[in-house]
Design an enzyme around this catalytic site. Structure first.
Site, PDB file in Angstrom:
ATOM      1  N   ASP A  81       0.844  -1.188   0.000  1.00 26.47           N
ATOM      2  CA  ASP A  81       0.000   0.000   0.000  1.00 26.47           C
ATOM      3  C   ASP A  81       0.885   1.245   0.000  1.00 26.47           C
ATOM      4  O   ASP A  81       1.747   1.409   0.868  1.00 26.47           O
ATOM      5  CB  ASP A  81      -0.890  -0.027   1.247  1.00 26.47           C
ATOM      6  CG  ASP A  81      -2.084   0.892   1.132  1.00 26.47           C
ATOM      7  OD1 ASP A  81      -2.664   0.967   0.036  1.00 26.47           O
ATOM      8  OD2 ASP A  81      -2.433   1.534   2.136  1.00 26.47           O
ATOM      9  N   ASP A  82       0.677   2.133  -0.969  1.00 30.44           N
ATOM     10  CA  ASP A  82       1.481   3.360  -1.073  1.00 30.44           C
ATOM     11  C   ASP A  82       2.965   3.072  -1.266  1.00 30.44           C
ATOM     12  O   ASP A  82       3.820   3.801  -0.758  1.00 30.44           O
ATOM     13  CB  ASP A  82       1.299   4.253   0.168  1.00 30.44           C
ATOM     14  CG  ASP A  82      -0.074   4.892   0.219  1.00 30.44           C
ATOM     15  OD1 ASP A  82      -0.758   4.884  -0.817  1.00 30.44           O
ATOM     16  OD2 ASP A  82      -0.460   5.397   1.283  1.00 30.44           O
ATOM     17  N   CYS A 116      -4.866   4.889  -4.545  1.00 26.45           N
ATOM     18  CA  CYS A 116      -5.118   3.630  -3.839  1.00 26.45           C
ATOM     19  C   CYS A 116      -6.384   2.912  -4.282  1.00 26.45           C
ATOM     20  O   CYS A 116      -6.342   1.830  -4.869  1.00 26.45           O
ATOM     21  CB  CYS A 116      -5.162   3.903  -2.345  1.00 26.45           C
ATOM     22  SG  CYS A 116      -5.335   2.416  -1.349  1.00 26.45           S
TER      23      CYS A 116
END
Length: 268
Positions: A81-82, A116
Site C-alpha cells: 500500500d502506497d 489507492c
C-alpha cells in the site's frame, strides 16, 4: 537443504536435485504444495532435474499434468500500500532477496490512475477507471468502496471461483470497506471462498488493536497483536489449508507503513 516433512521419495529427490542444479536452498518448512509444484516443473522439463515423471505407478507420485492445479497455476498476489519508486526497496533487503532477485522486475510498466482505491478497483476488474467508475478514495471524490459495489459481482475472484479456484483476500480491501456506513461491517463481497478483510470501523490502519471480518464474523485483536504478522501468518495458514490438487488465488494486502508510525524494531 532445509526441506522438511514426509513426502514421496521420488518427488523429494527431484526437489533436492533442483536445489543442487540451481544453486539455491529452499529455506524453512517447504510445504507439499510448493514441493509438488517444483517436482512437476522438473518432470515436465520447465526446470532442471528432468527425469521423466516424479514418482509414478500406484505409489502416489506426481506426474506432469496431474490434478486440477497442474494446468491451472496458483496465484499469490502480495500488494503493498502506497509503495513508492523513490528508493524504498533499497532498505527492504529481505523482499529484494526473496522476491525480486528470484523473479521478474518490470522496469517499463505503467499505472493508469496511481491512487489507492482506484488502482485496487482496476486490479479487481482489469478495467480503466472511467470504465469501473471508481475515481477517488472517498465518496465525495466519486470513489471509495461505495462506488465500487455495483461492479463487485464482475471481478477476478468471481471469475476464478467460478473456474474452480479457491480464492482468498487477507488484509486491506478498498478504501471505506467495513466502515459501518455503506454496508454492515460483517459484509463479505462475492467471489471469495475465504475472506479476512480489515474492517475500517475497527481500525484498518491500526498496527495494533484492529478488527478483521473473517467470513462474516468480526475478530478483534489487541495491543500485542502486530497486524502485519497476523496477516502473514493467516496467509501461510490459508495456503497450507487448500487441497494440493486445487488451484488457489490469494490476495495478501498488508497496510503501508506510511499511514502510521511504525515501531523502529519492526522495520529492521
Amino acid at each position: 537443504p532445509a526441506v522438511t516433512g514426509e513426502f514421496d521419495a521420488a518427488t523429494e529427490a527431484l526437489v533436492l536435485r533442483f536445489q543442487e542444479e540451481q544453486g539455491i536452498e529452499l529455506v524453512g518448512a517447504v510445504g507439499p504444495r510448493t514441493r509438488t509444484a517444483i517436482a512437476r516443473a522438473c518432470a515436465s522439463g520447465d526446470l532442471g532435474a528432468t527425469e521423466g515423471t516424479a514418482g509414478g505407478g500406484s505409489g502416489g507420485g506426481v506426474a506432469p499434468g496431474a490434478g486440477n492445479g497442474a494446468t491451472r497455476p496458483s496465484i499469490v498476489v502480495i500488494m503493498t500500500d502506497d509503495q513508492d519508486d523513490m528508493g524504498s526497496m533499497t532498505v527492504m533487503t529481505k523482499t529484494k532477496q526473496l522476491l525480486a532477485d528470484q523473479g521478474v522486475t518490470f522496469v517499463n510498466s505503467f499505472v493508469e490512475f496511481p491512487l489507492c482505491c482506484v488502482s485496487r478497483a482496476s486490479f479487481l476488474t482489469g478495467q480503466y477507471a472511467h470504465n469501473h467508475g471508481v475515481m477517488g478514495n472517498t465518496p465525495d471524490e466519486d470513489g471509495g468502496y461505495a462506488r465500487f459495489m455495483a461492479t463487485e459481482d464482475n471481478t477476478i475472484p468471481v471469475w476464478l471461483e467460478n473456474a474452480g479456484y479457491a480464492t482468498a483476500l487477507i488484509g486491506k480491501y478498498l478504501n471505506g470497506y467495513g466502515d459501518g456506513k455503506v454496508v454492515p461491517a460483517a459484509h463479505v463481497p462475492p467471489g471469495w471462498s475465504e475472506w479476512q478483510g480489515l474492517s475500517e470501523e475497527f481500525g484498518t490502519y491500526n498496527y495494533f488493536s484492529f478488527g478483521v471480518n473473517r467470513n462474516g464474523v468480526l475478530e478483534r485483536f489487541g495491543p500485542v497483536d502486530y497486524q502485519t504478522d497476523v496477516l502473514a501468518q493467516r496467509a501461510a495458514d490459508y495456503i497450507g489449508s487448500v487441497p494440493i490438487d486445487k488451484p488457489l488465488f490469494l490476495w495478501l494486502a498488508p497496510v503501508s507503513y506510511t499511514h502510521l508510525t511504525l515501531p523502529t524494531k519492526r522495520i529492521v
